[in-house]
Design a protein around this motif. Structure first.
Motif, PDB file in Angstrom:
ATOM      1  N   PHE A  66      44.038  54.132  40.228  1.00  0.00           N
ATOM      2  CA  PHE A  66      43.949  52.791  40.219  1.00  0.00           C
ATOM      3  C   PHE A  66      42.469  52.154  40.562  1.00  0.00           C
ATOM      4  O   PHE A  66      42.375  51.047  40.086  1.00  0.00           O
ATOM      5  CB  PHE A  66      44.826  52.521  41.737  1.00  0.00           C
ATOM      6  N   GLU A  67      41.796  53.176  40.739  1.00  0.00           N
ATOM      7  CA  GLU A  67      40.045  52.584  40.694  1.00  0.00           C
ATOM      8  C   GLU A  67      39.885  52.109  39.292  1.00  0.00           C
ATOM      9  O   GLU A  67      39.017  51.229  39.325  1.00  0.00           O
ATOM     10  CB  GLU A  67      39.426  53.861  41.386  1.00  0.00           C
ATOM     11  N   THR A  68      40.161  53.027  38.326  1.00  0.00           N
ATOM     12  CA  THR A  68      39.667  52.810  37.106  1.00  0.00           C
ATOM     13  C   THR A  68      40.287  51.475  36.669  1.00  0.00           C
ATOM     14  O   THR A  68      39.773  50.810  35.547  1.00  0.00           O
ATOM     15  CB  THR A  68      39.923  53.803  35.954  1.00  0.00           C
ATOM     16  N   GLU A  86      41.679  40.825  46.107  1.00  0.00           N
ATOM     17  CA  GLU A  86      40.722  41.787  46.669  1.00  0.00           C
ATOM     18  C   GLU A  86      41.606  42.993  46.687  1.00  0.00           C
ATOM     19  O   GLU A  86      42.633  42.935  46.903  1.00  0.00           O
ATOM     20  CB  GLU A  86      40.350  41.277  47.997  1.00  0.00           C
ATOM     21  N   ILE A  87      40.995  44.016  46.363  1.00  0.00           N
ATOM     22  CA  ILE A  87      41.882  45.491  46.296  1.00  0.00           C
ATOM     23  C   ILE A  87      41.351  46.559  46.967  1.00  0.00           C
ATOM     24  O   ILE A  87      40.088  46.661  47.101  1.00  0.00           O
ATOM     25  CB  ILE A  87      41.977  45.812  44.712  1.00  0.00           C
ATOM     26  N   GLU A  88      42.081  47.255  47.999  1.00  0.00           N
ATOM     27  CA  GLU A  88      41.707  48.327  48.721  1.00  0.00           C
ATOM     28  C   GLU A  88      42.635  49.445  48.260  1.00  0.00           C
ATOM     29  O   GLU A  88      43.840  49.179  48.334  1.00  0.00           O
ATOM     30  CB  GLU A  88      41.929  47.860  50.439  1.00  0.00           C
ATOM     31  N   ILE A  89      41.988  50.533  47.960  1.00  0.00           N
ATOM     32  CA  ILE A  89      42.757  51.742  47.792  1.00  0.00           C
ATOM     33  C   ILE A  89      42.459  52.885  48.502  1.00  0.00           C
ATOM     34  O   ILE A  89      41.339  53.181  48.972  1.00  0.00           O
ATOM     35  CB  ILE A  89      42.445  52.131  45.975  1.00  0.00           C
ATOM     36  N   ARG A 111      45.359  39.498  48.658  1.00  0.00           N
ATOM     37  CA  ARG A 111      44.988  41.070  48.753  1.00  0.00           C
ATOM     38  C   ARG A 111      45.938  41.808  48.516  1.00  0.00           C
ATOM     39  O   ARG A 111      47.100  41.538  48.993  1.00  0.00           O
ATOM     40  CB  ARG A 111      44.242  41.054  50.294  1.00  0.00           C
ATOM     41  N   LEU A 121      49.583  52.667  36.623  1.00  0.00           N
ATOM     42  CA  LEU A 121      49.006  51.399  36.787  1.00  0.00           C
ATOM     43  C   LEU A 121      49.811  50.187  36.541  1.00  0.00           C
ATOM     44  O   LEU A 121      50.194  49.311  37.155  1.00  0.00           O
ATOM     45  CB  LEU A 121      47.453  51.289  36.327  1.00  0.00           C
ATOM     46  N   ARG A 146      40.837  48.437  38.170  1.00  0.00           N
ATOM     47  CA  ARG A 146      40.513  47.320  39.137  1.00  0.00           C
ATOM     48  C   ARG A 146      40.859  46.067  38.418  1.00  0.00           C
ATOM     49  O   ARG A 146      41.403  45.078  38.703  1.00  0.00           O
ATOM     50  CB  ARG A 146      39.412  47.465  39.877  1.00  0.00           C
ATOM     51  N   LEU A 149      44.202  44.920  37.552  1.00  0.00           N
ATOM     52  CA  LEU A 149      45.064  44.798  38.879  1.00  0.00           C
ATOM     53  C   LEU A 149      44.700  43.347  39.011  1.00  0.00           C
ATOM     54  O   LEU A 149      45.383  42.451  39.220  1.00  0.00           O
ATOM     55  CB  LEU A 149      44.519  45.725  39.805  1.00  0.00           C
ATOM     56  N   GLU A 150      43.423  42.894  39.052  1.00  0.00           N
ATOM     57  CA  GLU A 150      42.851  41.667  39.382  1.00  0.00           C
ATOM     58  C   GLU A 150      43.514  40.691  38.375  1.00  0.00           C
ATOM     59  O   GLU A 150      43.732  39.594  38.811  1.00  0.00           O
ATOM     60  CB  GLU A 150      41.440  41.695  39.379  1.00  0.00           C
TER      61      GLU A 150
END
Length: 899
Positions: free
Chosen positions: A786-788, A801-804, A775, A752, A790, A793-794
């Motif tokens: 990467f989900e954990t 906005e994040i899409e994985i 985005r 990450l 977020r 990342l923000e």
């Protein structure tokens, strides 16, 4: 809790911290049956010496090892001391006396020695104080000197033992002789200087055939001492001359032609003159063929004359000459000339007689005395010698059996080569400062006896008139006993000897393996039955930024004390060890020191930030609930502890230093502190308390790992942290803990962070304002990592906005792409950037990636690198290559997506 100053000033910290350590006797090693001993004896610097970069490197490496072992719970003894340095010290004292119009002879031996001891007391401890400035944690309570009472007792004991066993004898043999210092000197004290010279081609007439043999010499003045001419027995050019003789020019003397492999058929004419009394190779030829020894030089470097010959003849006539006594030649018209004057006169006479064929210019290495730089004369001289062959065999076996090992291992070849080709060791010196040879001669019958003190009478004739040998012992004779004489031997019941001997690690440069290491090994085995240490860690030279050896002639020497005054001891120490590998030279540059100073400042500022954000009492230990970033930093620290400990055990100190640096600078300072600010400045006080506890815990443990490398700053910060002990020096070394092992979180969060770094880098390169959010689509095979993350990342990648997912379904041509080892990020920024510039950026990144691949591939294809580099280093290069190849594929995909 103590407040740290706004800026770190080494000059305000280091001296007071060192005094604090001394006052609390943290350096002193106690004999504790509950602890394992770990011992290092310092390579004793000369009392005439001044700290130079070689010393600084040597002492830093030793200090790192001893501080680590001390923290690991060993009774760690680093035993310091100095060497009396016979020639160097006597030269300094004589030079000082000369300014007063005094000589050794005018003072007498007792008066001179009184003056020498006074000089030692005044100046001999200078380098010790300089070592303290470096932070050396030696046990100064046990400081020794090679001429103190205990060491002197050991020297006498060893001389007498070896003599009684027939391993020490007196005889006439070829030695290195300094005509200026008027003493024999060791090979270690001969320095080779490139000088202008000539090959003089001479003609010697064969008695039986009348033909002339051509040979070449760089020292025509020695020809008066020729006792043979050598040819190779297999040389077809000279088969007809076997058993013949030549007439020695100028002396009209008949000498034999001998067949010997020393005459190289491929070099020159294949004919060489043999002067056994004045050339080491010729001396060996002379022994093989039973040639006489003819000395043509006096000990002060002049040609011998009638008085010299008469004195030698009188010895022979009186029956007092030894069987191996050399003949002394009356050099006639050349008598009394210096070697240089004789050379000129002899060449003129050879030319006039038709014996000088040609003169060939030459640049060659000439042996000179390291102290006075006078040309050294190989000379037959009556000296005391040690028979080396019986002592060499056990030393060879100790290494072959594994009782002794070298780091790097390749240096055992040097060790074997020297021991397998060893010659008897000349141990007597014609000096007054040093260990006087414990031999007493009867004035009546000439009998001698070895004893620790003057005998009452001669054991042979009963005469009470005896005198002691005038010579002293080679400095290396006493330093060869250093690992055990300093611990109380020959008293084998001495408490320190029983507890701390054998020692563990010897740290030294590769330039004195022969002269000191070998002598300590065979001495230890002979007198204690043990190898004096189990490991020899070899380091290289400290060179300048251009890779040149530091020297007075080049003017590129650096005074470590000046560096310490400007940047601090920690900065110098860290500079010397970072990037170093066992056995290899390292380069010094001011830029590297500044980088180390900047690292110290970075650490200081991080510590100040942590301390300023502590509120009231801090609960000890770690919180029960750990944030993802907590688990990442703790697991990374846990991994670091394991790797650094392993690196130090393998003596990969440079690698350990680099890993600590990377963790503190990158993981802790640049990332974890920044991440922790989210909780420190948030509304959840419980989370803030957890963050503070982790911040302090990680900082404290990282300081412990760094302490052996940078002892001063780590001590200052450690004592300022709440809950720390009285000194970091006596704190426990960090150990790997299973409960702090979070491999998935460590790897996931590292991935990450790598992506956040890449996104920030590309945004900065494109000039995107930090506040501008965009985005981000993340394409990855590890979505959970990467989900954990977020929230991170923000915050740190400026993501609105994040899409994985595993595949990007959008328009790649409208996105900027960022590639890491584990992911690709697509960022819709094309309206903010120039497409051509983005392509150029990717091409540049691709070129850098290809360069990295080429470098790593080159190393892995280099068999020398694979053989010499530590296994972990090789694995790191393989991993680097794999990462670079993966990154290249991502970059190429990004370029293709942009069309």
């Amino acid at each position: 809790m103590r407040e740290l100053d706004k800026q770190y000033d080494p000059s305000q910290v280091e001296d007071s911290t060192y005094r604090f350590w001394l006052e609390h006797k943290y350096f002193h090693a106690e004999r504790d049956p509950e602890k394992r001993p770990y011992t290092i004896v310092i390579p004793p610097p000369n009392i005439t010496g001044q700290l130079h970069m070689g010393h600084a490197m040597d002492e830093t490496l030793q200090d790192i090892l001893i501080r680590t072992k001390r923290m690991q719970g060993y009774s760690a003894l680093w035993l310091p001391g100095t060497d009396h340095a016979s020639i160097a010290t006597e030269a300094k004292i004589v030079a000082a006396m000369r300014e007063e119009g005094l000589t050794k002879e005018s003072l007498g031996r007792d008066g001179f020695l009184e003056r020498a001891w006074a000089w030692k007391e005044k100046y001999g401890g200078r380098i010790v104080e300089q070592l303290k400035k470096l932070g050396s944690s030696c046990d100064w309570d046990r400081e020794r000197f090679t001429m103190d009472e205990g060491c002197s007792e050991a020297v006498k004991e060893v001389f007498i033992r070896l003599h009684d066993k027939g391993l020490i004898y007196r005889g006439n043999r070829l030695v290195n002789w300094c005509p200026c210092c008027m003493t024999s000197i060791s090979d270690a004290e001969v320095e080779y200087e490139e000088q202008e010279g000539s090959f003089w081609h001479l003609l010697y007439t064969v008695k039986e055939t009348g033909e002339q043999l051509e040979l070449a010499t760089t020292r025509p003045e020695t020809m008066l001492g020729d006792t043979a001419v050598a040819i190779n027995g297999a040389d077809p050019r000279y088969q007809h001359l076997h058993g013949c003789h030549v007439i020695l020019p100028l002396l009209n003397k008949e000498i034999p032609i001998v067949c010997d492999d020393h005459a190289d058929m491929e070099k020159g004419t294949g004919v060489v003159k043999i002067t056994p009394a004045h050339d080491p190779n010729d001396y060996e030829v002379g022994k093989r063929h039973g040639l006489p020894l003819v000395r043509v030089f006096t000990y002060d470097g002049r040609m011998t004359g009638p008085a010299d010959k008469a004195a030698a003849d009188e010895l022979i006539a009186g029956g007092r000459a030894a069987a191996d006594e050399p003949e002394v030649l009356d050099c006639g018209k050349y008598a009394g000339m210096t070697a240089k004057e004789a050379r000129k006169a002899i060449l003129a006479d050879l030319s006039a007689g038709g014996y000088l064929k040609e003169t060939e210019p030459l640049r060659h290495d000439v042996g000179t005395c390291y102290r006075c730089h006078t040309t050294v004369e190989p000379m037959i001289s009556k000296q005391w010698f040690v028979k080396m062959e019986p002592l060499a065999k056990p030393a060879i076996e100790a290494c072959r059996s594994g009782k002794l090992k070298f780091v790097p291992e390749r240096f055992d070849k040097t060790y074997y080569h020297w021991l397998e080709n060893i010659k008897d060791w000349c141990i007597s010196r014609q000096l007054w400062w040093g260990h006087r040879i414990p031999v007493y001669y009867c004035d009546e019958c000439g009998e001698y006896v070895t004893a620790k003190a003057m005998p009452d009478k001669c054991p042979k004739c009963g005469c009470t008139h005896l005198h002691q040998d005038e010579d002293t012992l080679d400095t290396w004779f006493s330093s060869a006993l250093w690992p055990f004489s300093t611990l109380g031997w020959p008293d084998t019941e001495a408490a320190d000897f029983k507890y701390f001997y054998p020692t563990n690690t010897l740290v030294t440069g590769y330039d004195i393996i022969f002269f000191w290491v070998v002598r300590m090994v065979f001495s230890g085995l002979e007198h204690t039955g043990e190898t004096p240490f189990d490991t020899v860690l070899i380091h290289g030279l400290v060179r300048d930024a251009q890779g040149r050896k530091m020297s007075k002639s080049l003017g590129n020497g650096i005074d470590p004390l000046e560096v310490i005054a400007q940047y601090g001891a920690d900065a110098l120490r860290f500079t010397l060890v970072t990037g170093s590998t066992p056995g290899n030279d390292t380069r010094y540059s001011e830029e590297k020191v500044k980088a180390s100073r900047n690292f110290a400042n970075k650490l200081w500022n991080a510590a100040r930030f942590v301390l300023m954000n502590l509120k009231g009492e801090l609960e000890p230990g770690l919180p029960e609930e750990l944030d993802l970033s907590d688990r990442w930093v703790l697991s990374s620290l846990n991994t670091l502890v394991k790797e650094v400990t392993d690196n130090i055990e393998k003596f990969e100190l440079g690698l350990a230093a680099q890993k600590i640096y990377d963790f503190i600078w990158d993981v802790y300072c640049d990332w974890y502190i920044e991440i922790a600010k989210l909780r420190l400045y948030g509304e959840d006080e419980e989370q803030a308390r957890s963050a503070r506890r982790v911040l302090v815990y990680v900082l404290r443990e990282a300081l412990k790992l760094l302490h052996p490398f940078m002892p001063f700053i780590t001590e200052e910060i450690y004592r300022a942290l709440p809950g720390s002990g009285e000194s970091i020096m006596i704190s426990a070394w960090p150990v790997w803990r299973e409960e702090l092992c979070f491999p998935q979180d460590e790897e996931g969060f590292t991935n990450l962070v790598a992506l956040i770094k890449a996104v920030r880098a590309v945004r900065a390169e494109m000039g995107v304002h930090p506040a501008k959010k965009t985005r981000i689509f993340i394409q990855t095979d590890s979505p959970a990592d990467f989900e954990t993350g977020r929230a991170y990342l923000e915050k740190f990648a400026a993501a609105s906005e994040i899409e994985i997912g595993s595949a990007f379904s959008g328009d790649a041509s409208g996105s900027v792409q960022v590639a890491t080892d584990k992911a690709r990020a697509f960022i819709p920024m094309m309206e903010l950037v120039d497409r051509e510039k983005e392509l150029a950026r990717l091409e540049k990144e691709l070129a850098g990636c290809e360069k990295e691949i080429a470098s790593a591939s080159g190393k892995l294809n280099n068999q020398g690198f694979i053989a010499k580099a530590p296994a972990q280093v090789v694995e790191n290069v393989r991993a680097q290559l794999a990462r670079a190849e993966d990154k290249k594929a991502h970059i190429q995909a990004a370029i293709q997506a942009l069309g």
